[in-house]
Each structure stands twice: as C-alpha cells, then as structure tokens.
Design a protein around this motif. Structure first.
Motif, PDB file in Angstrom:
ATOM      1  N   LEU A 157      45.906  38.383  39.659  1.00 16.12           N
ATOM      2  CA  LEU A 157      44.844  39.375  39.517  1.00 16.12           C
ATOM      3  C   LEU A 157      45.280  40.679  40.158  1.00 16.12           C
ATOM      4  CD1 LEU A 157      43.456  36.412  40.319  1.00 16.12           C
ATOM      5  CD2 LEU A 157      41.389  37.714  39.907  1.00 16.12           C
ATOM      6  N   ASP A 158      45.133  41.761  39.419  1.00 13.22           N
ATOM      7  CA  ASP A 158      45.423  43.088  39.944  1.00 13.22           C
ATOM      8  C   ASP A 158      44.418  43.416  41.045  1.00 13.22           C
ATOM      9  OD1 ASP A 158      46.614  45.627  40.101  1.00 13.22           O
ATOM     10  OD2 ASP A 158      45.202  46.470  38.655  1.00 13.22           O
ATOM     11  N   THR A 159      44.917  43.706  42.254  1.00  8.19           N
ATOM     12  CA  THR A 159      44.018  43.926  43.394  1.00  8.19           C
ATOM     13  C   THR A 159      44.466  45.138  44.202  1.00  8.19           C
ATOM     14  OG1 THR A 159      45.316  42.264  44.621  1.00  8.19           O
ATOM     15  CG2 THR A 159      43.227  41.538  43.628  1.00  8.19           C
ATOM     16  N   PRO A 160      44.258  46.341  43.686  1.00  5.77           N
ATOM     17  CA  PRO A 160      44.607  47.542  44.450  1.00  5.77           C
ATOM     18  C   PRO A 160      43.672  47.732  45.640  1.00  5.77           C
ATOM     19  CG  PRO A 160      43.391  48.134  42.490  1.00  5.77           C
ATOM     20  CD  PRO A 160      43.631  46.649  42.398  1.00  5.77           C
ATOM     21  N   GLY A 161      44.004  48.705  46.447  1.00  2.00           N
ATOM     22  CA  GLY A 161      43.219  49.008  47.647  1.00  2.00           C
ATOM     23  C   GLY A 161      44.157  49.197  48.821  1.00  2.00           C
ATOM     24  N   HIS A 162      45.002  48.192  49.065  1.00  2.00           N
ATOM     25  CA  HIS A 162      46.081  48.329  50.039  1.00  2.00           C
ATOM     26  C   HIS A 162      47.262  49.048  49.406  1.00  2.00           C
ATOM     27  CE1 HIS A 162      48.864  47.299  53.271  1.00  2.00           C
ATOM     28  NE2 HIS A 162      49.699  46.848  52.350  1.00  2.00           N
ATOM     29  N   ALA A 163      47.569  48.690  48.168  1.00  2.00           N
ATOM     30  CA  ALA A 163      48.636  49.328  47.397  1.00  2.00           C
ATOM     31  C   ALA A 163      48.299  49.203  45.925  1.00  2.00           C
ATOM     32  CB  ALA A 163      49.993  48.675  47.697  1.00  2.00           C
ATOM     33  N   ARG A 164      48.754  50.156  45.131  1.00  2.00           N
ATOM     34  CA  ARG A 164      48.464  50.109  43.692  1.00  2.00           C
ATOM     35  C   ARG A 164      49.352  49.093  42.970  1.00  2.00           C
ATOM     36  NH1 ARG A 164      47.739  55.705  44.680  1.00  2.00           N
ATOM     37  NH2 ARG A 164      49.872  56.230  44.026  1.00  2.00           N
ATOM     38  N   HIS A 165      50.396  48.614  43.646  1.00  2.00           N
ATOM     39  CA  HIS A 165      51.312  47.628  43.052  1.00  2.00           C
ATOM     40  C   HIS A 165      51.059  46.234  43.630  1.00  2.00           C
ATOM     41  CE1 HIS A 165      53.494  48.287  46.850  1.00  2.00           C
ATOM     42  NE2 HIS A 165      53.405  49.581  46.587  1.00  2.00           N
ATOM     43  N   HIS A 166      49.801  45.891  43.821  1.00  2.00           N
ATOM     44  CA  HIS A 166      49.425  44.646  44.497  1.00  2.00           C
ATOM     45  C   HIS A 166      48.705  43.708  43.538  1.00  2.00           C
ATOM     46  CE1 HIS A 166      48.097  41.863  47.563  1.00  2.00           C
ATOM     47  NE2 HIS A 166      48.504  42.631  48.537  1.00  2.00           N
ATOM     48  N   TYR A 167      49.115  42.445  43.534  1.00  2.00           N
ATOM     49  CA  TYR A 167      48.314  41.403  42.898  1.00  2.00           C
ATOM     50  C   TYR A 167      48.080  40.271  43.893  1.00  2.00           C
ATOM     51  CZ  TYR A 167      52.734  38.794  41.959  1.00  2.00           C
ATOM     52  OH  TYR A 167      53.933  38.130  42.069  1.00  2.00           O
ATOM     53  N   CYS A 168      47.071  39.461  43.604  1.00  2.47           N
ATOM     54  CA  CYS A 168      46.802  38.234  44.336  1.00  2.47           C
ATOM     55  C   CYS A 168      46.929  37.062  43.372  1.00  2.47           C
ATOM     56  CB  CYS A 168      45.413  38.246  44.973  1.00  2.47           C
ATOM     57  SG  CYS A 168      45.228  39.479  46.289  1.00  2.47           S
ATOM     58  N   ILE A 169      47.124  35.882  43.918  1.00  2.00           N
ATOM     59  CA  ILE A 169      47.330  34.675  43.112  1.00  2.00           C
ATOM     60  C   ILE A 169      46.182  33.717  43.351  1.00  2.00           C
ATOM     61  CG2 ILE A 169      48.873  32.735  42.648  1.00  2.00           C
ATOM     62  CD1 ILE A 169      51.101  34.428  44.027  1.00  2.00           C
ATOM     63  N   HIS A 170      45.566  33.259  42.269  1.00  2.00           N
ATOM     64  CA  HIS A 170      44.523  32.241  42.369  1.00  2.00           C
ATOM     65  C   HIS A 170      45.101  30.900  41.944  1.00  2.00           C
ATOM     66  CE1 HIS A 170      40.657  30.225  40.795  1.00  2.00           C
ATOM     67  NE2 HIS A 170      40.700  30.107  42.115  1.00  2.00           N
ATOM     68  N   ASP A 171      45.023  29.933  42.853  1.00  2.00           N
ATOM     69  CA  ASP A 171      45.502  28.576  42.607  1.00  2.00           C
ATOM     70  C   ASP A 171      44.296  27.649  42.604  1.00  2.00           C
ATOM     71  OD1 ASP A 171      47.023  26.208  42.469  1.00  2.00           O
ATOM     72  OD2 ASP A 171      47.155  26.094  44.658  1.00  2.00           O
ATOM     73  N   ALA A 172      43.808  27.323  41.418  1.00  2.00           N
ATOM     74  CA  ALA A 172      42.588  26.526  41.312  1.00  2.00           C
ATOM     75  C   ALA A 172      42.772  25.139  41.924  1.00  2.00           C
ATOM     76  CB  ALA A 172      42.166  26.410  39.850  1.00  2.00           C
ATOM     77  N   ARG A 173      43.970  24.582  41.821  1.00  2.00           N
ATOM     78  CA  ARG A 173      44.169  23.227  42.328  1.00  2.00           C
ATOM     79  C   ARG A 173      43.849  23.127  43.811  1.00  2.00           C
ATOM     80  NH1 ARG A 173      49.699  19.651  42.852  1.00  2.00           N
ATOM     81  NH2 ARG A 173      48.731  18.067  44.135  1.00  2.00           N
ATOM     82  N   SER A 174      44.298  24.092  44.594  1.00  2.00           N
ATOM     83  CA  SER A 174      44.039  24.057  46.034  1.00  2.00           C
ATOM     84  C   SER A 174      42.790  24.842  46.419  1.00  2.00           C
ATOM     85  CB  SER A 174      45.237  24.613  46.798  1.00  2.00           C
ATOM     86  OG  SER A 174      45.423  25.992  46.507  1.00  2.00           O
ATOM     87  N   GLN A 175      42.098  25.424  45.429  1.00  2.00           N
ATOM     88  CA  GLN A 175      40.934  26.279  45.672  1.00  2.00           C
ATOM     89  C   GLN A 175      41.292  27.416  46.631  1.00  2.00           C
ATOM     90  OE1 GLN A 175      38.198  22.820  46.710  1.00  2.00           O
ATOM     91  NE2 GLN A 175      36.878  23.976  45.321  1.00  2.00           N
ATOM     92  N   SER A 176      42.462  27.990  46.401  1.00  2.00           N
ATOM     93  CA  SER A 176      43.009  28.986  47.313  1.00  2.00           C
ATOM     94  C   SER A 176      43.375  30.266  46.586  1.00  2.00           C
ATOM     95  CB  SER A 176      44.262  28.445  48.008  1.00  2.00           C
ATOM     96  OG  SER A 176      43.977  27.306  48.779  1.00  2.00           O
ATOM     97  N   ILE A 177      43.431  31.342  47.360  1.00  2.00           N
ATOM     98  CA  ILE A 177      43.996  32.597  46.896  1.00  2.00           C
ATOM     99  C   ILE A 177      45.116  32.991  47.866  1.00  2.00           C
ATOM    100  CG2 ILE A 177      42.145  33.603  45.523  1.00  2.00           C
ATOM    101  CD1 ILE A 177      41.023  34.855  48.064  1.00  2.00           C
ATOM    102  N   PHE A 178      46.202  33.498  47.288  1.00  2.00           N
ATOM    103  CA  PHE A 178      47.294  34.042  48.075  1.00  2.00           C
ATOM    104  C   PHE A 178      47.136  35.552  48.013  1.00  2.00           C
ATOM    105  CE2 PHE A 178      48.478  29.837  46.911  1.00  2.00           C
ATOM    106  CZ  PHE A 178      49.259  29.350  47.952  1.00  2.00           C
TER     107      PHE A 178
END
Length: 325
Positions: A157-178
C-alpha cells in the motif's frame, strides 16, 4: 563466523533481526519465511549484511532461498544494504516503490544527497559502499501490488507522509503490517507493562502531515493486530497507538509553526520536541533516568527537527536549510 545479532521470533514465520545500526535495538530487519522460501523487509546498511547472513545460516536458510527483499522506502537506514544483499542473495528480487526504483538502479543522486548532509567520510562510516542494482532484478511496486511469497499474499500500500517513496506491507496471514516509518518509532526500552510508546518520525526531506494522517488511517482500516516497525520490532495495541500518533503529528506541526525564525529556529524546534517527548514518556509511566531517555532519543529529535524545518521552508517557499547531525 560473524557474531549473531539479536533475533526475536514470532508466529507465522516472522523474525526481527537487529540491523546493528548505531546501537542495539534501533533498527530492525524483518525476516519472513513461508515453507522454506524467505523474504527480508528493509536491509539496514552495508554493515548490517554480515549479521543477517549469519542469522540466515543459524536458521538453516541458504542464500538461494531468499526470494525477495522489500524496501519500505529508500532512506539509507532502510535501504543502504540493498546492493550488498542482492550480491549475496542470488535469487532475490528487490521490491521498491516506483519513486525509488530508479535510485536503486542508479544510486548516484541518492548518495550525493546524503553526502551533502554528512560529508563523504561520515557517509562511508555510516553506510559503506552502495552500488547499482541490475534493473532486471528490481520490481517497481505501485499501490495495490500483491507479491506472493511461496503462495502467501503480501499486499503493498502506498503510504506517503514520512516519504513519498514509501509503501507498507499487509500480511493477512499474521494479521500484521510492516510499516517502515509510517507508524512511527517505538523503542523497546520505553515499554511499560506491555504497552509500547510510539512517536512520529518527521526526518528530512518529504514530511507531509496531511499524508501522514491519511496513511495511518489507511493502515488502521485493515484492522491489523500487529505492526512491525523498522525502529523497532513488533508492537501491538494499535488502536491506542494510532490515536497517539495522530495527536503527536499535530503536536509536532504546532511546534514547528510556533518556532522563531532563523537563526534560532532549529534549536527551538529540537528543544520543544525534547520537552514534549519527555512529558509524554512520563505520562506513559517510563521510569528511565532523563539522561538515558535523551540518549535514546537524541538522533531522532535532531532528525525530526531538521525535517520539520524543511517542511516549514517548503510550505512557506523559503530556501531549505539542514543541520548536520
């Protein structure tokens, strides 16, 4: 053999490996293993590589088993080790935000920008050598990209705010976000009775408070149970932390907007951030001595003050200035 860094294992094949950046417990590299196929999330610096390779050997993971290296963004505490990892992990593909992909293939401008702040000698001490990565090993990952780790879907998922070149990862199996730096910074030394302390990172040069708020809301809409932060490791209690992150982003912005003009602005912002974080940590129940707290926060306060100053310059169209740390 290289001494093993600290490794903390969690369910669903996830491990937190200390990147050995500045001090223990400041930056993490996350390892995910799915039925014998591995991925790394963020890379630390060139100096992080030997410890991580030792951790892989300790876990009996051969270099050939690492399929992906995910860079949440290309700040060098997250991406500085990428070229050396790609050299040592022959089957790995590098997954990077579209705004950062060209800088991994040709890092000349990235290196020059950081050297302009720190100078060449300090740059080499902090980050070591950074080399181009072959374009055919780089996957540019726009918003909504799904990468399957041996059948385990990882959504970016594109997640700017800290940097415009930032994404986060959603891992449904572990119910986690990186979360890289999107969900802020949380050092384990500040945990009190199982509750973590989390604060924003506004380091140079692309802090955007409106985007930071929106990205937090986007992550929380996934209803995650855990977040894995590069600084540092797994946190829980996410609804609580999201509320405090929103409040602190606003508080950081107010500090910047109320600061005096040059030449006193940077020092005033840094001092006010220090006072705010000390106050919030006391309310959190932290009992560490003040000098120990400030030792842990010193680099973050300096970088956050720099980033807030640059953000002010950008919104007021003044020439950007940075302060070397």
């Amino acid at each position: 053999m290289e001494q093993l860094p600290s490794i903390t294992d969690y369910p669903a094949g996830i491990s937190v490996i200390d990147a050995q950046y500045h001090r223990p417990g400041r930056a993490a590299i996350h390892l995910m293993v799915e039925n014998g196929v591995a991925a790394l999330v963020d890379t630390g610096t060139r100096y992080s590589v030997p410890g991580v390779m030792a951790a892989l050997a300790h876990k009996r993971i051969a270099p050939e088993q690492v399929a992906y290296i995910f860079l949440t963004h290309i700040h060098l505490d997250h991406a500085g080790g990428a070229s050396e990892f790609m050299r040592q992990l022959p089957n790995a593909k590098l997954i990077v935000h579209p705004r950062g992909a060209s800088h991994m293939a040709n890092p000349v401008k990235l290196i020059a920008g950081v050297m302009a702040v720190y100078g060449e000698a300090k740059f080499r001490r902090m980050y070591g050598e950074i080399h181009p990565i072959a374009a055919d090993r780089i996957i540019s990952a726009p918003n909504g990209t799904c990468i399957e780790l041996n059948g385990r879907p990882l959504h970016l998922l594109d997640t700017p705010g800290h940097a415009r070149h930032h994404y986060c990862i959603h891992d449904a199996r572990s119910q986690s976000i990186f979360t890289g730096d999107t969900f802020g910074v949380s050092y384990r030394e500040f945990d009190v009775n199982g509750l973590e302390f989390v604060f924003p990172t506004t380091s140079p040069v692309q802090f955007d408070p409106d985007a930071a708020h929106a990205s937090l809301d986007r992550l929380m809409a996934l209803d995650p149970k855990h977040a894995f932060l590069t600084h540092y490791g797994r946190i829980d209690n996410l609804p609580h932390h999201a509320l405090h992150m929103h409040a602190l982003i606003d508080a950081f912005v107010a500090i910047a907007q109320q600061a005096p003009p040059y030449p006193d602005r940077h020092a005033a912002i840094a001092h006010a951030l220090q006072d705010l974080l000390l106050q919030r940590l006391m309310a959190h129940g932290c009992i560490l001595p003040q000098d120990a707290i400030l030792s842990l926060l010193q680099i973050d306060i300096e970088l956050n003050a720099q980033g807030l100053g640059i953000w002010l310059d950008q919104i007021t169209r003044q020439p950007a200035q940075t302060v070397q740390s």
